[in-house]
Design a protein around this motif. Structure first.
Motif, PDB file in Angstrom:
ATOM      1  N   LEU A  17     -40.424   6.610   1.015  1.00 41.95           N
ATOM      2  CA  LEU A  17     -40.768   5.488   1.353  1.00 41.95           C
ATOM      3  C   LEU A  17     -40.581   4.704   2.379  1.00 41.95           C
ATOM      4  CD1 LEU A  17     -43.100   4.107  -1.448  1.00 41.95           C
ATOM      5  CD2 LEU A  17     -40.660   2.932  -2.004  1.00 41.95           C
ATOM      6  N   LEU A  18     -39.245   4.775   2.895  1.00 47.51           N
ATOM      7  CA  LEU A  18     -39.208   3.100   3.699  1.00 47.51           C
ATOM      8  C   LEU A  18     -38.349   4.277   5.320  1.00 47.51           C
ATOM      9  CD1 LEU A  18     -38.153   0.922   1.195  1.00 47.51           C
ATOM     10  CD2 LEU A  18     -39.605   0.819   3.119  1.00 47.51           C
ATOM     11  N   HIS A  19     -38.424   5.652   5.614  1.00 46.01           N
ATOM     12  CA  HIS A  19     -37.800   5.480   6.166  1.00 46.01           C
ATOM     13  C   HIS A  19     -38.901   5.776   7.896  1.00 46.01           C
ATOM     14  CE1 HIS A  19     -35.497   9.049   9.038  1.00 46.01           C
ATOM     15  NE2 HIS A  19     -34.418   8.548   8.265  1.00 46.01           N
ATOM     16  N   SER A  20     -38.423   5.390   8.485  1.00 47.30           N
ATOM     17  CA  SER A  20     -39.294   5.108  10.322  1.00 47.30           C
ATOM     18  C   SER A  20     -39.558   6.685  10.349  1.00 47.30           C
ATOM     19  CB  SER A  20     -38.205   4.681  11.056  1.00 47.30           C
ATOM     20  OG  SER A  20     -37.676   5.371  11.482  1.00 47.30           O
TER      21      SER A  20
ATOM     22  N   TYR B   3     -41.229   8.693   8.886  1.00 46.40           N
ATOM     23  CA  TYR B   3     -42.254   9.000   7.880  1.00 46.40           C
ATOM     24  C   TYR B   3     -43.334   7.505   7.646  1.00 46.40           C
ATOM     25  CZ  TYR B   3     -39.535  13.180   6.372  1.00 46.40           C
ATOM     26  OH  TYR B   3     -39.226  14.475   7.196  1.00 46.40           O
ATOM     27  N   HIS B   4     -44.229   7.048   8.277  1.00 45.97           N
ATOM     28  CA  HIS B   4     -45.093   6.746   8.682  1.00 45.97           C
ATOM     29  C   HIS B   4     -46.043   7.029   7.510  1.00 45.97           C
ATOM     30  CE1 HIS B   4     -43.285   3.495  11.488  1.00 45.97           C
ATOM     31  NE2 HIS B   4     -42.781   3.783  10.717  1.00 45.97           N
TER      32      HIS B   4
ATOM     33  N   ASN C 206     -44.390   6.023   3.620  1.00 48.81           N
ATOM     34  CA  ASN C 206     -43.932   4.697   4.263  1.00 48.81           C
ATOM     35  C   ASN C 206     -45.485   4.112   4.369  1.00 48.81           C
ATOM     36  OD1 ASN C 206     -42.622   2.600   6.065  1.00 48.81           O
ATOM     37  ND2 ASN C 206     -41.514   3.746   6.969  1.00 48.81           N
TER      38      ASN C 206
ATOM     39  N   SER D 109     -45.438   0.864   4.329  1.00 55.80           N
ATOM     40  CA  SER D 109     -45.139  -0.176   5.401  1.00 55.80           C
ATOM     41  C   SER D 109     -45.228  -0.101   6.041  1.00 55.80           C
ATOM     42  CB  SER D 109     -43.808  -0.496   3.735  1.00 55.80           C
ATOM     43  OG  SER D 109     -44.335  -0.874   2.523  1.00 55.80           O
TER      44      SER D 109
ATOM     45  N   TYR E 250     -42.444   0.351   7.978  1.00 53.62           N
ATOM     46  CA  TYR E 250     -41.209   0.116   8.756  1.00 53.62           C
ATOM     47  C   TYR E 250     -40.610   0.717   8.861  1.00 53.62           C
ATOM     48  CZ  TYR E 250     -36.815  -2.041   7.430  1.00 53.62           C
ATOM     49  OH  TYR E 250     -35.182  -2.122   7.274  1.00 53.62           O
ATOM     50  N   THR E 251     -39.574   0.226  10.016  1.00 56.46           N
ATOM     51  CA  THR E 251     -39.042   1.026  11.421  1.00 56.46           C
ATOM     52  C   THR E 251     -37.785   0.525  11.259  1.00 56.46           C
ATOM     53  OG1 THR E 251     -40.288   2.150  12.376  1.00 56.46           O
ATOM     54  CG2 THR E 251     -38.338   2.107  13.058  1.00 56.46           C
TER      55      THR E 251
ATOM     56  N   ASP F  50     -32.068   3.117   8.492  1.00 56.52           N
ATOM     57  CA  ASP F  50     -32.180   5.165   8.046  1.00 56.52           C
ATOM     58  C   ASP F  50     -31.038   5.640   8.130  1.00 56.52           C
ATOM     59  OD1 ASP F  50     -34.767   4.621   8.951  1.00 56.52           O
ATOM     60  OD2 ASP F  50     -35.080   5.304  11.096  1.00 56.52           O
TER      61      ASP F  50
END
Length: 500
Positions: free
Chosen positions: A411-414, A416-417, A422, A424, A426-427, A432
């Motif tokens: 959901l939020l690891h950079s 996996y945009h 991800n 959102s 987010y980076t 990470d």
């Protein structure tokens, strides 16, 4: 003589017809609608609940979770860790696919290697370096690094085992024509609005109690409720406001149960003005989560502080969170320097989410931010958010394995945009590093500490806005017995009984 033959033939056909009619009448059909039309029945393609709810009936996984959340073998007979990076799994013998072919280690190896190539499963299994067969009934999984969530991941329907020959013959396109070893086999996809399955006669855990399953994609809550009341549906997702109505119907009953899911407001961190942390904090403080819980969910939910549901391992409920405060919201908005802004908010065509979106729209209006709501069909909603075409969107995430890894990593690891999870965009490299540590650390306390720290970073930066932890609400016909709810909302229908 000819007349006698004709008379006897007619009598025989009449009796036969009567028998066929009787057989037809005793056939048990279970009709279900959980709302959205599934995007695909290829289990490795999309980590989205409407698809996995049906895939669960068609396929099996190597492992499963028991009632206490402990790993148990399913297609696997047993497993042994030779070392922290080497796992050997013995496969059960005599399990039949829906076409009568027996499950082999080649099917398992093929399925796992295919998972390593598909975006939705690649995220969850990236610790795997290789998967090979050892003899006729054993496989070996070699890891790049130790992976604490691996067995839990291999229990999730996303990692279902396919028939190698069938998948290759269909040129890898099994989205509307899959075949597994599960308790039900697909009969007709149609256009996805009415998906028909029938019981697998040779299912290795015994034939299902109903003969047919029908999944109907009815998106409107009122239409689902009406179909439930008239008997067109046996089980249906219902709106919180309809729970009492269902319980007051002498032919129906309602089930409301806690889930591992979190509803959230996703914001596109790569787009102006959401690349401004003070603007994100202003939005977070402006949202009255309790009012959504009360007005939309009728109290069958609770405001969320962390994106990880409190029932999930590693959830940090000690984070400070963002209280509803117009004063703080206006202060952060002023600090951001952003004025006279109009932003978009995407919701899929779920009426409950749309109601929540309208409350958020009103909340942000109170601090001078204009919000335009756009409602999209489920498939288009997934496409838009994956491609980053959104400003904000109402979303939900289910922890299918009850472990923080399946939430915090995709959901939020950079890395996996987008469509990988991800949305959102987010980076944060420090974030990470903590979720990566949570994957490789074998000490449970150290894993929990890593996940706690990752959630503390999210609490400060608010790249995603947790809204509430909601119950799932189902209406059922009183003819239905033995229904068992699953916290990840992916239920099994094999053991359900349907009376007259």
């Amino acid at each position: 003589m000819k007349k006698l033959v004709l008379i006897l033939t007619s009598v025989f056909l009449f009796i036969l017809g009567g028998c066929n009619k009787e057989n037809k009448n005793t056939e048990k059909t279970l009709t279900i609608s959980t709302g959205a039309k599934p995007k695909s029945l290829d289990p490795s393609m999309n980590n989205e609940i409407p698809s996995l709810q049906i895939a669960k009936q068609i396929f099996n996984t190597l492992f499963t979770l028991d009632n206490n959340g402990m790993i148990q073998p399913e297609l696997a007979e047993s497993y042994t860790y030779i070392s922290p990076k080497e796992l050997e799994i013995t496969i059960k013998k005599g399990i039949k696919f829906h076409n009568g072919e027996e499950l082999t280690v080649d099917d398992v190896v093929f399925s796992i290697n295919r998972m390593l190539e598909k975006p939705a499963t690649k995220i969850m299994l990236e610790a795997i370096e290789s998967c090979t067969a050892i003899g006729s009934n054993k496989i070996k999984i070699t890891l790049k690094e130790s992976s604490s969530p691996l067995l839990y991941t291999l229990s999730y329907p996303l990692t279902s085992i396919l028939n190698k020959k069938d998948t290759i013959s269909k040129k890898d396109n099994i989205s509307i024509n899959p075949m597994g070893t599960g308790p039900f086999k697909l009969i007709d996809w149609g256009d996805g609005e009415k998906i028909q399955l029938e019981a697998h006669e040779e299912y290795f855990q015994g034939k299902a109690n109903v003969d047919k399953l029908i999944f109907r994609g009815i998106t409107e809550n009122t239409s689902r409720l009406a179909a439930l009341e008239t008997g067109e549906l046996d089980i249906a997702t219902i709106a919180p406001i309809d729970v009492d109505l269902v319980n007051n119907n002498k032919e129906l009953y309602a089930v409301s149960y806690s889930t591992t899911s979190t509803e959230f407001l996703g914001v596109n961190n790569e787009k102006y003005p959401f690349n401004n942390i003070d603007f994100r904090k202003a939005i977070h403080h402006a949202i009255n989560k309790q009012s959504i819980v009360d007005a939309v969910y009728m109290g069958m939910a609770s405001p969320a502080k962390s994106i990880v549901n409190p029932t999930v391992f590693g959830s940090n409920q000690s984070v400070k969170g963002y209280e509803y405060s117009l004063e703080k919201a206006k202060s952060y908005l002023e600090k951001s320097g952003i004025k006279d802004i109009k932003i978009g908010l995407i919701s899929n065509d779920n009426p409950v989410r749309l109601q929540a979106a309208q409350i958020i729209q009103a909340n942000l209006k109170d601090i001078g931010i204009d919000v335009v709501i756009e409602t999209l069909e489920w498939g288009t909603y997934l496409q838009y958010t994956s491609q980053g075409k959104h400003d904000m969107f109402i979303g939900g995430w289910v922890s299918g394995t009850s472990d923080s890894d399946i939430v915090l990593y995709p959901l939020l690891h950079s890395t996996y945009h987008g469509g990988a999870g991800n949305k959102s965009f987010y980076t944060n490299k420090e974030y990470d590093s903590y979720v990566e540590l949570g994957r490789t650390e074998t000490d449970l306390n150290k894993r929990k500490e890593a996940y706690y720290k990752a959630q503390e970073i999210l609490d400060v930066e608010t790249p995603i806005i947790p809204l509430y932890y909601k119950n799932d609400n189902l209406g059922l016909s009183k003819k239905i017995k033995n229904f068992k709810s699953e916290a990840n909302t992916i239920h099994s229908y094999k053991n359900i009984e349907k009376g007259e």
